[in-house]
Write a protein that holds these residues in place. Structure first.
Motif, mmCIF file in Angstrom:
data_model
loop_
_atom_site.group_PDB
_atom_site.id
_atom_site.type_symbol
_atom_site.label_atom_id
_atom_site.label_comp_id
_atom_site.label_asym_id
_atom_site.label_seq_id
_atom_site.Cartn_x
_atom_site.Cartn_y
_atom_site.Cartn_z
ATOM 1 N N ASN A 27 38.408 66.789 25.642
ATOM 2 C CA ASN A 27 38.369 66.104 24.347
ATOM 3 C C ASN A 27 37.114 65.247 24.209
ATOM 4 N N ASN A 28 36.772 64.517 25.280
ATOM 5 C CA ASN A 28 35.600 63.641 25.232
ATOM 6 C C ASN A 28 34.306 64.434 25.068
ATOM 7 N N ILE A 29 34.208 65.548 25.787
ATOM 8 C CA ILE A 29 33.006 66.376 25.689
ATOM 9 C C ILE A 29 32.944 67.069 24.331
ATOM 10 N N SER A 148 27.051 64.723 27.044
ATOM 11 C CA SER A 148 28.401 65.232 27.300
ATOM 12 C C SER A 148 28.932 64.718 28.632
ATOM 13 N N LEU A 149 28.094 64.776 29.678
ATOM 14 C CA LEU A 149 28.525 64.306 30.991
ATOM 15 C C LEU A 149 28.767 62.799 30.977
ATOM 16 N N LYS A 150 27.921 62.066 30.277
ATOM 17 C CA LYS A 150 28.124 60.618 30.167
ATOM 18 C C LYS A 150 29.449 60.313 29.488
ATOM 19 N N ASN A 151 29.762 61.052 28.434
ATOM 20 C CA ASN A 151 30.989 60.797 27.682
ATOM 21 C C ASN A 151 32.227 61.269 28.433
ATOM 22 N N SER A 152 32.036 62.135 29.434
ATOM 23 C CA SER A 152 33.177 62.612 30.221
ATOM 24 C C SER A 152 33.668 61.542 31.190
ATOM 25 N N GLY A 153 32.809 60.562 31.484
ATOM 26 C CA GLY A 153 33.162 59.521 32.437
ATOM 27 C C GLY A 153 32.239 59.469 33.634
ATOM 28 N N LEU A 323 35.957 62.463 39.144
ATOM 29 C CA LEU A 323 36.367 61.430 38.199
ATOM 30 C C LEU A 323 37.586 60.679 38.720
ATOM 31 N N LYS A 324 38.510 61.419 39.349
ATOM 32 C CA LYS A 324 39.702 60.766 39.891
ATOM 33 C C LYS A 324 39.324 59.792 41.000
#
Length: 401
Positions: A27-29, A148-153, A323-324
């Motif tokens: 969703n974020n990407i 996109s990668l930044k917004n993914s976390g 990310l986890k």
């Protein structure tokens, strides 16, 4: 072993908090794709074999999952989304000359026993920019990867950029045929420097070109490495490739993302349809790339429409564990309020749930079983990630947590 409870090798279930994290990342990407003006397309899981035949330069035939339809046609499970996009564009945008911007979220399937733990079914989310051969198109795609990668976390990653034409220029100067080039490519990919030197000696490649090939692994780093790349060859195609990379870097500075990129002139892709820039993104804690892409100006022409293109795929499954480990909070995509009610309180529970859902709250309704206690529900739902439990019995409310 009960095989009914197991999945085939290379595929697995994704559920619970991991599934929620994956949904959150997608969703974020996807929101970044939307902000850049890319519109979603869904291509089918099943494609005709010819879409991915050997001349396409995609996944080798031996690595495809194959089956037959009723007419006897060979069908494959899609191993790579780019040829599917190329087919779609040739069919539906044949007369279009303006840039076409497409995004996708799909699963791909590769039947390779040598993937060393990688999934045979993997989720890819990516973008393709069609009808744009400019370096501006290259820059937009790289900027889109970074954002996109930044917004993914992710907050610590690097996009390595190579240039196929730099390598092809050296191949042409060396005068190597396709068969020999394939052997050389394999040795370069395997970092077999001695094997590269032996092969070039065997074909009596001149010293300057041979040294350029041997220098490929060292042509890695920041923008300054491009000056070194220019010093190892006088080949016109190779130098033109470097000049384009310099222009690309200037544009990436304008986008404000140049700090996230480096250059790797020794990068070679297994997908031979690439014609210009190629790139891969990496992050700490993971050896495999999390993004791969590049320019493929000739691929769509194989389906009937001459059109330059550039794009990328993000391998979502690969960096969910990263990310986890970063304790990125995805609770907003997973937590919910659970309302447990008895039969006498059904109307009140439904009214409460409807009102809260109208206020964009996540509400789960559960009719209480006489065989389970509230503690049974609470312990299970809390483990699942519920943020609150409300019990309504005899039309009286109680907040458990």
């Amino acid at each position: 072993m009960n095989t009914l409870l197991h999945t085939p090798e290379g595929v697995r279930d994704t559920f619970g908090k991991e599934s929620a994290a994956k949904k959150s990342v997608i969703n974020n990407i996807s929101s970044v794709f939307d902000n850049f003006g890319y519109r979603n397309i869904d291509t089918p899981t099943l494609e005709f074999f010819d879409i991915f035949s050997e001349e396409r330069g995609s996944v080798p035939s031996k690595d495809l999952f194959k089956l037959f339809d009723r007419e006897g046609n060979t069908i494959v499970l899609k191993p790579d989304n780019t040829p599917s996009i190329a087919r779609h564009v040739a069919k539906n945008y044949m007369d279009s000359k303006v840039p076409v911007k497409l995004s996708y979220n799909t699963n791909t399937f590769i039947n390779n026993s040598e993937l060393q733990g990688k999934l045979k079914e993997a989720t890819q989310i990516g973008c393709e920019l069609i009808n744009d051969k400019s370096v501006d198109g290259d820059a937009e795609i790289i900027a889109l990867v970074v954002e996109s990668l930044k917004n993914s976390g992710l907050d610590n990653f690097l996009v390595d950029i190579g240039q196929v034409d730099f390598y092809k220029g050296l191949i042409e100067e060396a005068g190597l045929d396709d068969s020999t080039e394939e052997k050389l490519r394999t040795r370069i990919e395997n970092k077999n420097v001695f094997g590269v030197e032996d092969l070039l000696n065997e074909y009596k490649v001149n010293e300057k070109v041979k040294q350029a090939f041997l220098d490929l692994p060292t042509l890695y780093g920041s923008i300054e490495i491009l000056d070194k790349a220019k010093s190892v060859t006088n080949n016109e195609k190779s130098l033109k490739a470097i000049k384009r990379l310099e222009k690309l870097y200037a544009l990436l500075e304008e986008y404000g993302v140049s700090a996230y990129v480096s250059f790797d002139l020794g990068m070679i892709s297994n997908y031979t349809y690439y014609t210009g820039i190629i790139f891969k993104a990496y992050t700490h804690g993971l050896g495999d790339e999390i993004v791969a892409g590049g320019r493929y100006d000739n691929l769509i022409g194989q389906y009937g429409k001459k059109a330059p293109a550039v794009g990328f795929a993000i391998y979502v499954d690969r960096f969910i564990p990263i990310l986890k480990s970063m304790d990125v909070d995805y609770s907003m995509y997973y937590d919910n309020t659970v309302i447990i009610f008895d039969s006498k309180s059904r109307k009140k529970a439904i009214e409460m749930a409807s009102a809260k859902r109208a206020n964009n709250e996540r509400i789960e309704l559960i009719h209480k079983s006489s065989k389970l206690t509230i503690d049974d529900y609470a312990s299970f739902k809390k483990e699942e990630g519920a943020k609150s439990i409300i019990v309504i019995e005899n039309n009286k409310e109680e907040i458990v947590f």
